[in-house]
Design a protein around this motif. Structure first.
Motif, PDB file in Angstrom:
ATOM      1  N   SER A  51       0.836  -1.201   0.000  1.00  0.00           N
ATOM      2  CA  SER A  51       0.000   0.000   0.000  1.00  0.00           C
ATOM      3  C   SER A  51       0.869   1.250   0.000  1.00  0.00           C
ATOM      4  N   THR A  52       1.906   1.250   0.831  1.00  0.00           N
ATOM      5  CA  THR A  52       2.833   2.386   0.877  1.00  0.00           C
ATOM      6  C   THR A  52       3.508   2.567  -0.471  1.00  0.00           C
ATOM      7  N   ALA A  53       3.943   1.453  -1.051  1.00  0.00           N
ATOM      8  CA  ALA A  53       4.607   1.521  -2.348  1.00  0.00           C
ATOM      9  C   ALA A  53       3.659   2.062  -3.413  1.00  0.00           C
ATOM     10  N   GLU A  54       2.408   1.638  -3.361  1.00  0.00           N
ATOM     11  CA  GLU A  54       1.428   2.092  -4.347  1.00  0.00           C
ATOM     12  C   GLU A  54       1.134   3.582  -4.175  1.00  0.00           C
ATOM     13  N   ASN A  55       1.000   4.012  -2.923  1.00  0.00           N
ATOM     14  CA  ASN A  55       0.666   5.418  -2.659  1.00  0.00           C
ATOM     15  C   ASN A  55       1.845   6.353  -2.898  1.00  0.00           C
ATOM     16  N   GLU A  56       3.041   5.933  -2.505  1.00  0.00           N
ATOM     17  CA  GLU A  56       4.205   6.802  -2.632  1.00  0.00           C
ATOM     18  C   GLU A  56       4.973   6.542  -3.916  1.00  0.00           C
ATOM     19  N   GLY A  57       4.869   5.316  -4.399  1.00  0.00           N
ATOM     20  CA  GLY A  57       5.447   4.999  -5.702  1.00  0.00           C
ATOM     21  C   GLY A  57       6.962   4.987  -5.776  1.00  0.00           C
ATOM     22  N   SER A  58       7.653   4.933  -4.652  1.00  0.00           N
ATOM     23  CA  SER A  58       9.116   4.925  -4.739  1.00  0.00           C
ATOM     24  C   SER A  58       9.627   3.509  -5.008  1.00  0.00           C
ATOM     25  N   ILE A  59      10.717   3.419  -5.691  1.00  0.00           N
ATOM     26  CA  ILE A  59      11.341   2.128  -5.993  1.00  0.00           C
ATOM     27  C   ILE A  59      11.748   1.423  -4.705  1.00  0.00           C
ATOM     28  N   SER A  60      12.227   2.182  -3.745  1.00  0.00           N
ATOM     29  CA  SER A  60      12.639   1.620  -2.463  1.00  0.00           C
ATOM     30  C   SER A  60      11.471   0.930  -1.758  1.00  0.00           C
ATOM     31  N   TRP A 114       8.712  -0.265  -3.207  1.00  0.00           N
ATOM     32  CA  TRP A 114       8.354  -1.461  -3.974  1.00  0.00           C
ATOM     33  C   TRP A 114       9.325  -2.599  -3.682  1.00  0.00           C
ATOM     34  N   LEU A 115      10.598  -2.272  -3.603  1.00  0.00           N
ATOM     35  CA  LEU A 115      11.611  -3.279  -3.304  1.00  0.00           C
ATOM     36  C   LEU A 115      11.340  -3.919  -1.942  1.00  0.00           C
ATOM     37  N   LYS A 116      11.056  -3.093  -0.942  1.00  0.00           N
ATOM     38  CA  LYS A 116      10.769  -3.606   0.399  1.00  0.00           C
ATOM     39  C   LYS A 116       9.525  -4.489   0.385  1.00  0.00           C
ATOM     40  N   ALA A 117       8.493  -4.073  -0.326  1.00  0.00           N
ATOM     41  CA  ALA A 117       7.256  -4.854  -0.406  1.00  0.00           C
ATOM     42  C   ALA A 117       7.497  -6.203  -1.066  1.00  0.00           C
ATOM     43  N   ILE A 118       8.263  -6.212  -2.135  1.00  0.00           N
ATOM     44  CA  ILE A 118       8.555  -7.470  -2.836  1.00  0.00           C
ATOM     45  C   ILE A 118       9.387  -8.388  -1.954  1.00  0.00           C
ATOM     46  N   GLU A 119      10.403  -7.849  -1.295  1.00  0.00           N
ATOM     47  CA  GLU A 119      11.238  -8.659  -0.396  1.00  0.00           C
ATOM     48  C   GLU A 119      10.389  -9.263   0.729  1.00  0.00           C
ATOM     49  N   THR A 120       9.494  -8.465   1.288  1.00  0.00           N
ATOM     50  CA  THR A 120       8.634  -8.956   2.370  1.00  0.00           C
ATOM     51  C   THR A 120       7.718 -10.061   1.873  1.00  0.00           C
ATOM     52  N   SER A 121       7.143  -9.891   0.694  1.00  0.00           N
ATOM     53  CA  SER A 121       6.244 -10.925   0.176  1.00  0.00           C
ATOM     54  C   SER A 121       6.989 -12.219  -0.108  1.00  0.00           C
TER      55      SER A 121
END
Length: 112
Positions: free
Chosen positions: A27-36, A38-45
């Motif tokens: 959600s944070t990645a979608e709202n803020e859109g930063s690569i960092s 998205w990277l954190k979200a993918i690593e967590t998943s």
């Protein structure tokens, strides 16, 4: 509460927390859109998937070990039909006890 029930409840709680964390990161990645982000979200998943997969395998192994221990303890004596896991595949009534003991010996490190 039996220990297996506690184990399942604990595992469910942990996976639920990891999934929630992943959803927040996405959600944070979608709202803020930063690569960092998205990277954190993918690593967590990925971590959630790996953890859940490993725990599923461990849980199945524990269930099979419980079956083997029940065979050796005579819990199933007198039962008409008992569905056992793959560890018992091909065993006869005469060899089932030996197979159960071998299976427990093979996975003894799980108890240490």
């Amino acid at each position: 509460m039996e220990s297996t029930d506690f184990e399942i409840t604990s595992h469910h709680r942990t996976v639920t927390e990891l999934v929630s964390s992943t959803k927040r990161a996405l959600s944070t990645a979608e709202n803020e859109g930063s690569i960092s982000d998205w990277l954190k979200a993918i690593e967590t998943s990925i971590k959630v998937n790996e953890y859940a997969g490993k725990e599923l395998v461990r849980s199945r192994l524990r269930r099979h070990l419980l079956e083997a221990a029940n065979v050796l303890a005579g819990t199933y004596d007198g039962c008409e039909e008992v569905e056992l896991g793959e560890w018992a595949s091909g065993a006869t009534e005469d060899t089932l006890g030996c197979r159960a003991q071998e299976f427990l010996n093979l996975h003894r490190s799980l108890f240490a």
